[in-house]
Design a protein around this motif. Sequence first.
Motif, mmCIF file in Angstrom:
data_model
loop_
_atom_site.group_PDB
_atom_site.id
_atom_site.type_symbol
_atom_site.label_atom_id
_atom_site.label_comp_id
_atom_site.label_asym_id
_atom_site.label_seq_id
_atom_site.Cartn_x
_atom_site.Cartn_y
_atom_site.Cartn_z
ATOM 1 N N SER A 124 1.644 6.739 -6.771
ATOM 2 C CA SER A 124 0.538 7.005 -7.166
ATOM 3 C C SER A 124 0.477 8.285 -8.419
ATOM 4 C CB SER A 124 -0.685 7.147 -6.443
ATOM 5 O OG SER A 124 -0.536 8.151 -5.865
ATOM 6 N N ASP A 125 1.145 9.201 -7.873
ATOM 7 C CA ASP A 125 1.200 10.601 -8.742
ATOM 8 C C ASP A 125 -0.043 10.972 -9.127
ATOM 9 O OD1 ASP A 125 2.541 12.725 -9.534
ATOM 10 O OD2 ASP A 125 2.894 11.726 -11.609
ATOM 11 N N LYS A 126 -1.160 10.886 -8.258
ATOM 12 C CA LYS A 126 -2.637 11.247 -8.473
ATOM 13 C C LYS A 126 -3.238 10.344 -9.429
ATOM 14 C CE LYS A 126 -1.064 16.019 -7.508
ATOM 15 N NZ LYS A 126 -0.434 17.195 -8.413
ATOM 16 N N ARG A 127 -2.683 9.441 -9.771
ATOM 17 C CA ARG A 127 -3.251 8.497 -11.058
ATOM 18 C C ARG A 127 -4.031 7.071 -10.449
ATOM 19 N NH1 ARG A 127 1.863 8.094 -14.592
ATOM 20 N NH2 ARG A 127 2.399 8.077 -12.556
ATOM 21 N N ASP A 128 -3.477 6.881 -9.114
ATOM 22 C CA ASP A 128 -3.891 5.586 -8.601
ATOM 23 C C ASP A 128 -4.532 5.857 -7.202
ATOM 24 O OD1 ASP A 128 -4.365 2.997 -7.905
ATOM 25 O OD2 ASP A 128 -2.380 2.318 -8.433
ATOM 26 N N ASP A 129 -5.754 5.430 -6.974
ATOM 27 C CA ASP A 129 -6.162 5.541 -5.461
ATOM 28 C C ASP A 129 -5.658 4.332 -4.644
ATOM 29 O OD1 ASP A 129 -7.932 3.444 -6.373
ATOM 30 O OD2 ASP A 129 -9.777 4.580 -5.655
ATOM 31 N N CYS A 130 -5.216 3.322 -5.035
ATOM 32 C CA CYS A 130 -4.393 2.239 -4.476
ATOM 33 C C CYS A 130 -5.643 1.492 -3.679
ATOM 34 C CB CYS A 130 -3.509 2.686 -3.516
ATOM 35 S SG CYS A 130 -2.099 3.416 -4.307
ATOM 36 N N TYR A 160 0.723 -1.181 -0.015
ATOM 37 C CA TYR A 160 0.029 -0.089 -0.035
ATOM 38 C C TYR A 160 0.949 1.339 0.007
ATOM 39 C CZ TYR A 160 -3.590 3.442 1.269
ATOM 40 O OH TYR A 160 -4.296 4.465 1.403
ATOM 41 N N CYS A 200 2.375 1.744 -3.309
ATOM 42 C CA CYS A 200 1.372 2.374 -4.381
ATOM 43 C C CYS A 200 1.058 3.525 -4.189
ATOM 44 C CB CYS A 200 0.061 1.430 -4.258
ATOM 45 S SG CYS A 200 -1.078 2.003 -5.491
ATOM 46 N N VAL A 201 0.935 4.212 -2.773
ATOM 47 C CA VAL A 201 0.332 5.571 -2.489
ATOM 48 C C VAL A 201 1.862 6.445 -2.860
ATOM 49 C CG1 VAL A 201 0.262 7.383 -0.554
ATOM 50 C CG2 VAL A 201 -1.181 4.967 -0.808
#
Length: 83
Positions: free
Chosen positions: A52-58, A45, A48-49
Amino acid sequence: MHTLSAGLVALALLIAPDADKAECGTVAKRYTPAVGRVVDAVQNYAKCVAASDKRDDCAAEMLALDNAHDDFAEAVADAKSCQ
């Protein structure tokens, strides 16, 4: 018929403590892997966070963490009941 029912109840009461002891014997075998799953899920997690670069809410990673925590909480509750 009454005698048979009483016998079954008595048998169930005699068997239950042994089943509980058997369950308590496997707590450590379930607890350690549950801890490992929580640690792995937290790391996944966090990765992922961070990426994520504002593209994946994980969400998938969060769901995995939630499931791992559920398993961990169950293992802890089982261990508490065995003390």
